[in-house]
Write a protein that holds these residues in place. Structure first.
Motif, PDB file in Angstrom:
ATOM      1  N   PRO A  63      16.465 -28.783 -41.073  1.00  0.00           N
ATOM      2  CA  PRO A  63      15.382 -28.309 -41.930  1.00  0.00           C
ATOM      3  C   PRO A  63      15.801 -28.336 -43.398  1.00  0.00           C
ATOM      4  CG  PRO A  63      15.960 -26.663 -40.241  1.00  0.00           C
ATOM      5  CD  PRO A  63      16.983 -27.740 -40.182  1.00  0.00           C
ATOM      6  N   SER A 220      20.275 -25.774 -36.119  1.00  0.00           N
ATOM      7  CA  SER A 220      19.036 -26.129 -36.803  1.00  0.00           C
ATOM      8  C   SER A 220      17.944 -25.104 -36.487  1.00  0.00           C
ATOM      9  CB  SER A 220      18.626 -27.532 -36.340  1.00  0.00           C
ATOM     10  OG  SER A 220      17.351 -27.839 -36.776  1.00  0.00           O
ATOM     11  N   ALA A 224      15.900 -22.786 -39.050  1.00  0.00           N
ATOM     12  CA  ALA A 224      14.433 -22.893 -39.053  1.00  0.00           C
ATOM     13  C   ALA A 224      13.799 -21.528 -38.788  1.00  0.00           C
ATOM     14  CB  ALA A 224      13.981 -23.910 -38.013  1.00  0.00           C
ATOM     15  N   GLY A 294      11.233 -33.054 -43.796  1.00  0.00           N
ATOM     16  CA  GLY A 294      11.918 -31.942 -43.128  1.00  0.00           C
ATOM     17  C   GLY A 294      11.805 -30.620 -43.854  1.00  0.00           C
ATOM     18  N   ILE A 296      10.439 -27.227 -44.549  1.00  0.00           N
ATOM     19  CA  ILE A 296       9.510 -26.308 -43.886  1.00  0.00           C
ATOM     20  C   ILE A 296       9.171 -25.116 -44.782  1.00  0.00           C
ATOM     21  CG2 ILE A 296      10.022 -26.990 -41.515  1.00  0.00           C
ATOM     22  CD1 ILE A 296      11.926 -24.720 -41.262  1.00  0.00           C
TER      23      ILE A 296
END
Ligand code: SF4
Lengths: 573, 94
Positions: A63, A220, A224, A294, A296
């Motif tokens: 992310p 990850s 996230a 990627g 977010i």
């Protein structure tokens, strides 16, 4: 893989980069500059090098891993410089397996070259039709020739004219050049090398793989989760962008107004994130825009004018400040136009806004006169003598017009947080290796790093330690290729930082602890300080301009009162 | 007669003020010194909606804030970027 390009004979070599194993992002760019550039060389001489490097996690599915670093000796500060940028370039270079592109030497003739990178290799090509174009036109020409899928980083006329505040503009997910490697004049170094643009096409490549895929996925997920649950990264930034800080800093009495003469701006609410978001939504623009693959968090936005035409994007707090409160201007449409002009001519919006404010202090234009400020920006675009003065930054502008209140450290303009009312940022401005830079001390804090506790922004106690820890952690995050804004969530959600450590380890098969990564952050600062010392910039330069220690800042009526001797202890580690 | 307080709402509360047809700053009179928590109850604003209350430019947790007539007050919801929460003194020592 590294590419080394010599502009003197236009040769391109592929290298493994044995000297630079285990490094990424800022750690890599600063190590290359410290190792290969003679610190006393002129920034536009053949001895200076311009590097484009990817981070430890670039090109992966992590992310917010879409950032990359540019490095060189800065023509603005004379120090080492790392300038971090989003957009799509970092991800594509990562997927192409590129860790660094090192540009050296000077071209034999004043021509416009592009560096074209694809899975077939790196090619230096001449494109005379790009000469003299500003950034938006350059991007359009390149997209019509090479297609919309490429990533572009290019300079405008300011870079070609080697203005010390010239930036490099990069394209975002929509192909618009709204992301800048802004600070320190690296666009001018690019101009001195004869490079108008770098473009990357990653067709036919795959996402970069990990030594330990399962561990990567777990790490990850942790990051996230932190980003998607924390109110900063999941709500405030997508809704309001970084401009959410205007009202907060104004309330804290730390929003520098009219060239740092007050910490409160009566028009703050008109230029704050809340008004910005309301205007964008009303006109069918976009908030919650992600600038790179990627992402977010999505702190960026697309700003339209009253007629519904796109004016600008990536409208950051610091730009709304430098072109707004700092100039006494509270009209968002005018500020948006100025931001667009900075992005198009290719100058750093912070340095340029501050320079215009200094010129206003000298009486070149009146504070609050947005039309006059817009005209001054056009002077930069035309490259007139006045435009060149402004385009050389706030310090030069102050000298030329005999101004005493010039907010710079090591030649670089101080951004949007008054160091008298937010003293921890003041310590960072004074001591960072980069010249005044708010992002140098931006990162993880609190219990995770043992900073903890509460500092009073108006008092000197605890600020040096806070700044030290912020600078070390920031240097590490800047080396990963992650957007620094991931740090916003990590303060409260320790799992997020664990996730970063786990992803870096999983990518390379390492077994490093957070302590090891922080040691990498410390080493970055040591490398940068070594370079600066060799360039003749010693610890004596680690201070704020004296007006901050003498002039009281309303409304709190405070000065910057952290003793110089204490500032000298920031790098005691 | 006591001076009114000047009350601002940021982020989501900016919208709430609008929906309630309050000006921003909203001018309101309080009779006695109140804590931030008490002020939020008076205003019918949920505790969770406010992380920090600025009183005359200084940041306080709602429970620590003391508000009296004439004060300039701002309600800040959760959402201030991390480092600034430390740099501006929002983070309270455990
Ligand atoms: S958080 Fe903002 S700056 Fe960072 S990658 Fe996303 S849009 Fe770009």
């Amino acid at each position: 893989m590294f590419y080394r390009i010599n502009m003197a004979d236009l040769s391109v070599k592929k290298e493994e980069g044995a000297l630079y194993q285990g490094l990424g992002g800022r750690a890599l760019s600063s190590r290359i500059i410290d190792t290969e550039v003679t610190a006393t060389a002129h920034a536009f001489s053949e001895g200076n090098k311009l590097v484009f490097v990817t981070g430890l996690l670039s090109g992966t599915g992590a992310p917010n891993a879409g950032r990359m670093s540019l490095g060189a000796k800065s023509p603005l500060t004379g120090t080492i410089k790392e300038s971090n940028v989003g957009g799509t370039m970092g991800h594509k270079l990562g997927r192409l397996g590129i860790r660094g592109i090192i540009v050296e030497g000077l071209p034999q003739a004043e021509k416009a070259y592009i560096l074209r990178v694809s899975s077939d290799g790196l090619f230096v090509e001449e494109m005379p039709e790009l000469k003299g174009l500003d950034i938006y036109d350059t991007v359009e020409k390149l997209q019509s020739k090479f297609g919309m899928k490429i990533a572009i980083g290019c300079i405008g006329t300011a870079g070609e004219n080697r203005m010390a505040s010239a930036c490099v503009g990069f394209t975002d997910m929509e192909g618009a050049p709204t992301r800048q490697a802004g600070r320190g004049g690296l666009g001018a170094v690019m101009g001195s090398k004869g490079i108008k643009a770098i473009i990357a096409d990653d067709s036919g490549t795959k996402m970069v793989s990990f030594v330990d895929e399962a561990a990567f996925r777990a790490g990850s997920k942790k990051l996230a989760n932190a980003l998607l649950t924390h109110p900063v990264t999941s709500q405030a930034l997508p809704a309001y962008g970084t401009d959410v800080l205007v009202n907060i800093l104004n309330e804290a009495g730390g929003l520098p107004t009219r060239n740092f003469s007050s910490g409160r701006f009566e028009g703050a609410n008109n230029i704050g994130g809340e008004s910005l978001a309301a205007t964008i939504n009303e006109r069918g623009g976009k908030t919650g825009h992600g600038c790179s693959p990627g992402c977010i968090i999505r702190c960026s936005q697309i700003y339209k004018d009253k007629q519904g035409e796109v004016v600008t994007g990536g409208f950051e707090y610091e730009s709304c400040w430098s072109l707004g409160a700092h100039l006494g201007i509270d009209n968002l449409d005018d500020i948006a136009l100025m931001n667009r002009l900075c992005d198009d001519y290719g100058v750093d919006s912070i340095e340029t806004g501050v320079a215009i404010g200094v010129a206003m202090e000298a009486g070149v234009a009146k504070f609050g006169d947005s039309q006059a400020a817009i005209q001054l920006l056009h002077e930069i675009g035309k490259g007139t003598p006045l435009g060149r003065i402004l385009g050389t930054g706030a310090e030069t502008t102050g000298k030329v017009f005999g101004v005493r209140r010039v907010p710079v450290v090591k030649g670089q303009a101080i951004p949007a947080y008054d160091p008298r009312a937010v003293k921890g940022v003041g310590v960072t401005y004074a001591t960072t290796t980069m010249g005044a830079d708010h992002t140098a001390g931006y990162s993880v804090t609190a219990n995770i790093l043992g900073v903890g506790g509460k500092v009073d922004p108006l008092k000197p106690e605890g600020q040096v330690e806070l700044s030290r820890n912020l600078q070390i952690a920031t240097a590490f995050i800047d080396s990963t290729g992650l957007c620094l804004f991931v740090a916003f969530a990590i303060l409260d959600i320790a799992e997020g930082l664990e996730g970063i450590v786990e992803m870096c380890n999983a990518r390379y098969g390492w077994d490093k602890s957070i302590g090891d990564y922080l040691e990498m952050g410390k080493q970055v600062l040591r490398d940068e300080r070594t370079f600066n010392h060799s360039a003749g910039i010693s610890d004596g330069a680690d201070d704020l301009p004296d007006f901050f220690r003498k002039e009281l800042l309303p409304p709190h009526n405070v000065v910057f009162d952290i003793p110089k001797e204490e500032l000298e202890t920031v790098f005691n580690f | 007669m006591s001076n009114p307080i000047e009350l601002r709402g940021f982020m989501g509360l900016f919208k709430v003020f609008k929906e309630r047809n309050w000006s921003n700053p909203y001018i309101l009179t309080i009779e006695k010194i109140v804590t931030g928590d008490e002020l939020l109850i008076m205003l019918e604003i949920e505790k969770e909606q406010v992380e920090i209350i600025f009183v005359n430019g200084k940041a306080f947790l709602p429970s620590d804030a003391r508000i009296q007539s004439g004060d300039r007050v701002a309600l800040v919801p959760p959402g201030t970027p991390g480092p600034y929460r430390v740099l501006l003194g929002f983070v309270k020592k455990e």
